[in-house]
Design a protein around this motif. Sequence first.
Motif, PDB file in Angstrom:
ATOM      1  N   UNK A  41     -17.087  -2.561  -1.047  1.00 39.48           N
ATOM      2  CA  UNK A  41     -15.794  -2.841  -0.446  1.00 39.48           C
ATOM      3  C   UNK A  41     -15.490  -1.821   0.641  1.00 39.48           C
ATOM      4  N   UNK A  42     -15.789  -0.568   0.348  1.00 39.31           N
ATOM      5  CA  UNK A  42     -15.531   0.510   1.293  1.00 39.31           C
ATOM      6  C   UNK A  42     -16.349   0.333   2.572  1.00 39.31           C
ATOM      7  N   UNK A  43     -17.662  -0.005   2.403  1.00 38.86           N
ATOM      8  CA  UNK A  43     -18.515  -0.255   3.571  1.00 38.86           C
ATOM      9  C   UNK A  43     -17.897  -1.333   4.452  1.00 38.86           C
ATOM     10  N   UNK A  44     -17.495  -2.436   3.818  1.00 41.49           N
ATOM     11  CA  UNK A  44     -17.018  -3.577   4.589  1.00 41.49           C
ATOM     12  C   UNK A  44     -15.688  -3.260   5.294  1.00 41.49           C
ATOM     13  N   UNK A  45     -14.797  -2.599   4.562  1.00 45.35           N
ATOM     14  CA  UNK A  45     -13.500  -2.241   5.175  1.00 45.35           C
ATOM     15  C   UNK A  45     -13.707  -1.311   6.372  1.00 45.35           C
ATOM     16  N   UNK A  46     -14.588  -0.327   6.186  1.00 44.01           N
ATOM     17  CA  UNK A  46     -14.836   0.634   7.276  1.00 44.01           C
ATOM     18  C   UNK A  46     -15.417  -0.074   8.493  1.00 44.01           C
ATOM     19  N   UNK A  47     -16.331  -1.011   8.243  1.00 45.87           N
ATOM     20  CA  UNK A  47     -16.969  -1.721   9.352  1.00 45.87           C
ATOM     21  C   UNK A  47     -15.943  -2.547  10.128  1.00 45.87           C
ATOM     22  N   UNK A  48     -15.055  -3.215   9.400  1.00 52.40           N
ATOM     23  CA  UNK A  48     -14.042  -4.049  10.069  1.00 52.40           C
ATOM     24  C   UNK A  48     -13.122  -3.164  10.898  1.00 52.40           C
ATOM     25  N   UNK A  49     -12.700  -2.018  10.319  1.00 50.61           N
ATOM     26  CA  UNK A  49     -11.797  -1.125  11.063  1.00 50.61           C
ATOM     27  C   UNK A  49     -12.495  -0.572  12.311  1.00 50.61           C
ATOM     28  N   UNK A  50     -13.780  -0.258  12.147  1.00 53.38           N
ATOM     29  CA  UNK A  50     -14.538   0.259  13.294  1.00 53.38           C
ATOM     30  C   UNK A  50     -14.635  -0.805  14.397  1.00 53.38           C
ATOM     31  N   UNK A  51     -14.921  -2.045  13.970  1.00 50.27           N
ATOM     32  CA  UNK A  51     -15.044  -3.143  14.955  1.00 50.27           C
ATOM     33  C   UNK A  51     -13.726  -3.361  15.703  1.00 50.27           C
ATOM     34  N   UNK A  52     -12.618  -3.321  14.957  1.00 51.77           N
ATOM     35  CA  UNK A  52     -11.303  -3.518  15.579  1.00 51.77           C
ATOM     36  C   UNK A  52     -11.051  -2.431  16.621  1.00 51.77           C
ATOM     37  N   UNK A  53     -11.404  -1.198  16.275  1.00 51.09           N
ATOM     38  CA  UNK A  53     -11.195  -0.076  17.196  1.00 51.09           C
ATOM     39  C   UNK A  53     -12.062  -0.203  18.434  1.00 51.09           C
ATOM     40  N   UNK A 102      -2.674  -8.698   7.314  1.00 49.20           N
ATOM     41  CA  UNK A 102      -3.142  -9.279   6.042  1.00 49.20           C
ATOM     42  C   UNK A 102      -2.212 -10.410   5.624  1.00 49.20           C
ATOM     43  N   UNK A 103      -2.799 -11.355   4.897  1.00 43.36           N
ATOM     44  CA  UNK A 103      -2.014 -12.442   4.320  1.00 43.36           C
ATOM     45  C   UNK A 103      -2.144 -12.343   2.810  1.00 43.36           C
ATOM     46  N   UNK A 104      -0.998 -12.193   2.173  1.00 46.34           N
ATOM     47  CA  UNK A 104      -0.962 -12.111   0.703  1.00 46.34           C
ATOM     48  C   UNK A 104      -0.317 -13.378   0.154  1.00 46.34           C
ATOM     49  N   UNK A 105      -0.639 -13.676  -1.078  1.00 49.04           N
ATOM     50  CA  UNK A 105       0.006 -14.836  -1.694  1.00 49.04           C
ATOM     51  C   UNK A 105      -0.757 -15.256  -2.923  1.00 49.04           C
ATOM     52  N   UNK A 106      -0.080 -15.950  -3.821  1.00 46.39           N
ATOM     53  CA  UNK A 106      -0.752 -16.374  -5.052  1.00 46.39           C
ATOM     54  C   UNK A 106      -1.848 -17.410  -4.778  1.00 46.39           C
ATOM     55  N   UNK A 107      -2.763 -17.558  -5.733  1.00 48.46           N
ATOM     56  CA  UNK A 107      -3.807 -18.575  -5.599  1.00 48.46           C
ATOM     57  C   UNK A 107      -3.157 -19.946  -5.454  1.00 48.46           C
ATOM     58  N   UNK A 108      -3.721 -20.735  -4.565  1.00 45.93           N
ATOM     59  CA  UNK A 108      -3.204 -22.092  -4.384  1.00 45.93           C
ATOM     60  C   UNK A 108      -2.023 -22.165  -3.448  1.00 45.93           C
ATOM     61  N   UNK A 109      -1.713 -21.049  -2.768  1.00 45.54           N
ATOM     62  CA  UNK A 109      -0.555 -21.087  -1.857  1.00 45.54           C
ATOM     63  C   UNK A 109      -0.961 -21.542  -0.452  1.00 45.54           C
ATOM     64  N   UNK A 110      -2.244 -21.810  -0.251  1.00 49.33           N
ATOM     65  CA  UNK A 110      -2.665 -22.394   1.026  1.00 49.33           C
ATOM     66  C   UNK A 110      -3.215 -21.398   2.026  1.00 49.33           C
ATOM     67  N   UNK A 111      -3.584 -20.182   1.552  1.00 50.24           N
ATOM     68  CA  UNK A 111      -4.075 -19.151   2.481  1.00 50.24           C
ATOM     69  C   UNK A 111      -5.415 -19.571   3.108  1.00 50.24           C
ATOM     70  N   UNK A 136      -5.436  -8.047  -3.073  1.00 51.96           N
ATOM     71  CA  UNK A 136      -5.392  -6.666  -3.534  1.00 51.96           C
ATOM     72  C   UNK A 136      -4.373  -5.860  -2.710  1.00 51.96           C
ATOM     73  N   UNK A 137      -3.195  -5.563  -3.255  1.00 49.05           N
ATOM     74  CA  UNK A 137      -2.176  -4.832  -2.489  1.00 49.05           C
ATOM     75  C   UNK A 137      -2.663  -3.463  -2.009  1.00 49.05           C
ATOM     76  N   UNK A 138      -3.510  -2.807  -2.815  1.00 46.81           N
ATOM     77  CA  UNK A 138      -4.026  -1.488  -2.390  1.00 46.81           C
ATOM     78  C   UNK A 138      -4.895  -1.629  -1.149  1.00 46.81           C
ATOM     79  N   UNK A 139      -5.700  -2.690  -1.146  1.00 47.13           N
ATOM     80  CA  UNK A 139      -6.552  -2.923   0.025  1.00 47.13           C
ATOM     81  C   UNK A 139      -5.691  -3.192   1.255  1.00 47.13           C
ATOM     82  N   UNK A 140      -4.628  -3.957   1.070  1.00 51.40           N
ATOM     83  CA  UNK A 140      -3.728  -4.257   2.177  1.00 51.40           C
ATOM     84  C   UNK A 140      -3.162  -2.954   2.748  1.00 51.40           C
ATOM     85  N   UNK A 141      -2.762  -2.032   1.857  1.00 54.44           N
ATOM     86  CA  UNK A 141      -2.240  -0.736   2.318  1.00 54.44           C
ATOM     87  C   UNK A 141      -3.296   0.040   3.099  1.00 54.44           C
ATOM     88  N   UNK A 142      -4.562  -0.081   2.646  1.00 55.61           N
ATOM     89  CA  UNK A 142      -5.639   0.689   3.299  1.00 55.61           C
ATOM     90  C   UNK A 142      -5.965   0.152   4.687  1.00 55.61           C
TER      91      UNK A 142
END
Lengths: 205, 267
Positions: free
Chosen positions: A160-172, A36-45, A184-190
């Motif tokens: 959000x849960x559907x999308x996160x699960x799908x991405x994790x499934x695809x990666x696996x 994940x890439x975290x950073x304030x708005x406008x930081x160039x992410x 969202x730091x919580x999402x990053x942890x998940x």
Amino acid sequence: MTQVLSLERFTARNHSLMENPPPPLDLDLQGGQIVSILGPSGSGKTLLLRAIADLDPGDGLALLEGRERDTYTGPEWRRLVAFVASESAWWALRVVDHFKTPPPVADLAALGLSSRLLDREVRNLSSGERQRFALLRSLANDPRVLLLDEPTAALDPTNMDYLESMVKRWVGESNGSVLWVSHDPEQVCRVADRSICITDERFLE
Amino acid sequence: MGIIQLSNLDLVWSAGLVAALAVLAWMSSLGVSRDLLIASIRTAVQLMLAGVVLKVLFANAGLGWVGLMALVMLLVAAWESHARQRHRLDGVWGVGLNVFGLFISSFSLLVFALLAVIEPHPWYQPQYSIPLLGMLLGNTMNAVALGMDRLNSSVIQQQAVIEARLALGHPWQDAMTDIRRDSVRVALVPVINAMAAAGVVSLPGMMTGQILAGIPPLEAVKYQIFIMFCIAVTTGSAAILVVSLGAHRLFDRRQRLCLDRLRLRGG
């Protein structure tokens, strides 16, 4: 683990338009890994993700499974290094017209989507449904890397849960890699195995 | 049948009517009076000058002079079509593309019409070549301006859609299919409308002029049909050409959309 995407002193050329541009990035993305890439708005992410996706020019080295970006054509690279924007855009009337072949029912079900929605007009879908279809649209190209630019920013917790699960499934299943921009730091942890933070014009791991 | 000549007083009468319209528009606060008067003055001055130039040209019908006149007409048409676009291609591409599109379409058809159909002697006789080129360039200029204006504006408005397609690995041609089609369609609307209405809703200007000048109506009609078909071909081919090349110019070698190649009028 295999190395999928490698960036060496990589920077988006449009970063030069910023007041405080981030420095060049060195990053190795392994197969099956979500970073994940975290950073304030406008930081160039977003600019960074767009440059990695080759939608904007970038400087430095970008390699996909050992091959330099310039050895791929632009469309080839973008099929393999898929960028999913925070708000999806659509060009045809019906959802199904955005797919070469209709997506598998199992994938639809994994995202909580009904196959009947494929025949709907895009404007009649909710933003959550649109975003989930946008993810499926990118996955239909069998990419090696997903570049997700706050894909859940406008979604409720269920979507959000559907999308996160799908991405994790695809990666696996595909052993692909994900670079996920999130506020969202919580999402990053998940979801993330590693995270990078853009602060004070630096990348911190 | 002789020609009924117009006196200067007749022109003053018609100018007076335009002035009255400008006053009416001013009293109604429509905000077009100034433009109307400037356009009327431009019409009178430009046509008078054109009349003088044509008179001199007809008397000295050398290929060099005809070519020079055609070149001036081409450059002015290219500049006008460039000036009418709200968003334009930056640098030499802006006017250059218009010059190229207008030249290829109008001049090739003009040469074909003169050599293969009308066959005047000499083939570049200004009485035929200059009015014919004027009609072709005038209509093609409008088509190019409309097509490029729509193309450039649509690209800015639909940046997200274009980039969504590029991000999925679509080649630029696919990402631009709808916009290119729409731009060419918009460019062709005036000529298609003119052809559909010809003789029913409106009598085209050239035919009306010939009839007023005493040419038998059926002869005037034949010329008009020929001219309209030529105009349709030049506007269509120019629109397809400039829209395709203009769209191509908006992408770099890696097929990335380059909006920095556009600039806003006056910007």
